[in-house]
Scaffold this motif. Structure first.
Motif, PDB file in Angstrom:
ATOM      1  N   ALA A  34       0.729  -1.133  -0.242  1.00  0.00           N
ATOM      2  CA  ALA A  34      -0.133  -0.195  -0.026  1.00  0.00           C
ATOM      3  C   ALA A  34       0.840   1.295  -0.097  1.00  0.00           C
ATOM      4  O   ALA A  34       2.217   1.270   0.481  1.00  0.00           O
ATOM      5  N   GLU A  35       0.439   2.132  -0.692  1.00  0.00           N
ATOM      6  CA  GLU A  35       1.206   3.370  -0.711  1.00  0.00           C
ATOM      7  C   GLU A  35       0.491   4.565  -0.235  1.00  0.00           C
ATOM      8  O   GLU A  35      -0.775   4.903  -0.545  1.00  0.00           O
ATOM      9  N   LEU A  36       1.045   5.518   0.472  1.00  0.00           N
ATOM     10  CA  LEU A  36       0.767   6.759   1.297  1.00  0.00           C
ATOM     11  C   LEU A  36       1.179   7.795   0.943  1.00  0.00           C
ATOM     12  O   LEU A  36       2.436   7.701   0.435  1.00  0.00           O
ATOM     13  N   LEU A  37       0.555   9.031   0.327  1.00  0.00           N
ATOM     14  CA  LEU A  37       1.309  10.419   0.093  1.00  0.00           C
ATOM     15  C   LEU A  37       0.751  11.367   1.161  1.00  0.00           C
ATOM     16  O   LEU A  37      -0.415  11.528   1.179  1.00  0.00           O
ATOM     17  N   LEU A  38       1.794  11.927   1.675  1.00  0.00           N
ATOM     18  CA  LEU A  38       1.439  12.663   2.843  1.00  0.00           C
ATOM     19  C   LEU A  38       2.028  14.266   2.504  1.00  0.00           C
ATOM     20  O   LEU A  38       2.960  14.383   1.876  1.00  0.00           O
ATOM     21  N   THR A  39       1.425  15.201   3.251  1.00  0.00           N
ATOM     22  CA  THR A  39       1.931  16.531   3.040  1.00  0.00           C
ATOM     23  C   THR A  39       2.130  16.941   4.602  1.00  0.00           C
ATOM     24  O   THR A  39       1.094  16.647   5.348  1.00  0.00           O
ATOM     25  N   VAL A  40       3.190  17.460   5.015  1.00  0.00           N
ATOM     26  CA  VAL A  40       3.243  17.927   6.493  1.00  0.00           C
ATOM     27  C   VAL A  40       3.558  19.518   6.219  1.00  0.00           C
ATOM     28  O   VAL A  40       4.394  19.964   5.496  1.00  0.00           O
ATOM     29  N   ARG A  41       2.838  20.475   7.352  1.00  0.00           N
ATOM     30  CA  ARG A  41       3.135  21.996   7.135  1.00  0.00           C
ATOM     31  C   ARG A  41       3.275  22.194   8.306  1.00  0.00           C
ATOM     32  O   ARG A  41       2.491  22.005   9.490  1.00  0.00           O
ATOM     33  N   THR A  42       4.357  23.161   8.607  1.00  0.00           N
ATOM     34  CA  THR A  42       4.707  23.699   9.870  1.00  0.00           C
ATOM     35  C   THR A  42       5.387  24.978   9.806  1.00  0.00           C
ATOM     36  O   THR A  42       5.845  25.320   8.722  1.00  0.00           O
ATOM     37  N   PHE A  43       5.613  25.821  10.951  1.00  0.00           N
ATOM     38  CA  PHE A  43       6.172  27.204  10.746  1.00  0.00           C
ATOM     39  C   PHE A  43       7.549  26.968  11.675  1.00  0.00           C
ATOM     40  O   PHE A  43       8.435  27.847  11.252  1.00  0.00           O
ATOM     41  N   GLU A  44       7.584  26.331  12.659  1.00  0.00           N
ATOM     42  CA  GLU A  44       8.681  26.356  13.391  1.00  0.00           C
ATOM     43  C   GLU A  44       9.620  25.363  13.142  1.00  0.00           C
ATOM     44  O   GLU A  44       9.207  24.089  13.115  1.00  0.00           O
ATOM     45  N   PRO A  45      10.990  25.450  13.162  1.00  0.00           N
ATOM     46  CA  PRO A  45      11.899  24.294  12.830  1.00  0.00           C
ATOM     47  C   PRO A  45      11.797  23.193  13.765  1.00  0.00           C
ATOM     48  O   PRO A  45      12.035  21.899  13.191  1.00  0.00           O
TER      49      PRO A  45
END
Length: 429
Positions: free
Chosen positions: A266-277
């Protein structure tokens, strides 16, 4: 509360507006994927040369750079991105895209300017023409950057690696704008962290396939994927402080193709969004920990594969430069038309250009929605509710209203560029 009044009468019209609107519709009807913006790049280069810019194509792949030197003074970079998305358009517009192309995985995909890069290009070309026609009012150097591949987060880096600032000019400021579902005629500018860092990942979970009637003889990657998706949602809810911001989205899950066959992966495609390192590092570590733990808990025959496919940092608007730019935008558009939208969890790679140049970045939102949709809004909450209900960027229904968006976008770019460029004696007098 932003006003929805008509544009101020003292704001000059876009030069050759009908031509510019026609250009926008043409670009909208002919979208191109990242690093495939060949037609768009030719149109951009031809128009820049006609306006008197030193023009170079093929920078960072399909990027175009225009330089206009006009005596001693600051160097100002204005940037627009050119690429489109693999989205099937459903706006019903007479100039809607019907284009298709083959993506990097060899799949046939529909194409659409669902993020407004056609508007960005058109506005910057309009500003380029206006600034070139009025060289008596400013001194310095204009560096116009038409960038490929923003949607995959690699275009800015490609142009930097191709010697953008060494070959052409190193700017004192980097300016740009992104169309959004604010009312046309308005702009949104937030000082400090303005757009989130973006990390995209491909996760491959390995199972052991077999007949759907005998799951006990298999390791089901679909169940493994489902458990992983649910656990990933706990990262933001339980591992990120309430005073910080993060987004974890699983945008795609692919597994199997028959109802009675248990697949082997199975394959998942993810996006992660953040502001602080620090939050970015923590969230990415949590994603890896959960993926590996769920695979182990499921008895996966192989370790999962985790690949980072896109990664670029947050866009941080320089506070001092942003305030200076805000004053200029308020002067030419009217103070009520310049709003602070707060940080956006969308992402952009323009910040890489500013960081590589060692220059402040100022990047604002350009309203592209019909002002009539906001006419009944009387409070900020009502205004926000209307904006959330409208088709947004990446939607197959996203379609900026052409006229006021172009006028505002060209005016904003032209005015802010002039405010950073040197002034002539005639201007001072």
């Amino acid at each position: 509360m932003p006003s929805s009044a008509s544009p101020r009468p003292d704001v000059p019209e876009v030069p050759d507006y009908r031509d510019l609107a026609g250009l926008y519709r043409d670009l909208h009807a002919h979208p191109e994927l990242a690093f495939c913006e060949h037609r768009t790049a030719r149109i951009v280069a031809d128009r820049l040369r006609a306006a008197g810019y030193e023009t170079t194509s093929g920078v960072g792949g399909t990027g175009v750079v225009g330089v206009l030197r006009n005596g001693d003074g600051p160097t100002v970079a204005l940037r627009a991105d050119m690429d489109a998305l693999p989205v099937e358009e459903r706006t019903g517009l007479p100039y809607a895209s019907t284009a298709r192309a083959t993506d990097g995985d060899g799949d046939a995909v529909p194409l659409m300017h669902a993020c407004g890069h056609d508007m960005h290009v058109s506005c910057l070309l309009g500003a380029a023409a206006r600034l070139a026609a009025d060289r008596s009012a400013w001194r310095g150097t204009l560096l116009l950057v038409f960038q490929p591949a923003e949607e995959v987060g690699r275009g800015a880096g490609a142009m930097i690696d191709d010697g953008l600032f060494e070959r052409f000019a190193r700017p004192d400021v980097v300016l740009g704008q992104h169309v959004a579902p604010l009312p046309a005629g308005h702009v949104g500018l937030h000082g400090g962290p303005a757009f989130a860092a973006s990390d995209s990942l491909r996760v491959v979970l390995h199972g052991s396939g077999g007949h759907g009637s005998r799951p006990e003889a298999c390791v089901d990657p679909v169940l493994m994927a489902a458990a992983t998706v649910l656990r990933l949602q706990g990262i933001v809810a339980r591992e990120v402080a309430g005073t910080s911001t993060a987004v974890v989205t699983v945008g795609a899950l692919h597994a199997g193709n028959k109802p009675n066959v248990i697949a082997d992966r199975a394959e998942l495609l993810l996006t992660v969004r953040t502001f602080e390192p620090a939050v970015r590092t923590s969230v990415l570590r949590a994603v890896e920990r959960i993926v590996r733990a769920e695979a182990a808990a499921s008895g996966a025959p192989r370790d999962p594969e985790i690949t980072v496919t896109e990664s670029f940092p947050a866009v941080v608007n320089d506070p001092e430069a942003s305030e200076r730019t805000r004053r200029t935008l308020a002067e030419v558009l009217g103070g009520a038309r310049v709003v602070d939208p707060g940080p956006a969890t969308g992402s952009e790679d323009i910040g890489m250009l500013a960081e590589a140049a060692g220059a402040p970045c100022v990047y604002w939102l350009l309203g592209g929605a019909d002002p009539a949709d906001f006419a009944a809004a009387r409070t900020f909450e009502e205004f926000s509710r209307v904006a959330r209900a409208l088709p947004s960027n990446h939607s197959p229904l996203f379609a900026p209203v052409v006229g006021p968006t172009l006028r505002t976008g060209v005016t904003a770019l032209t005015a802010t560029a002039r405010s950073w460029l040197g002034r002539t004696e005639a201007t001072d007098g």
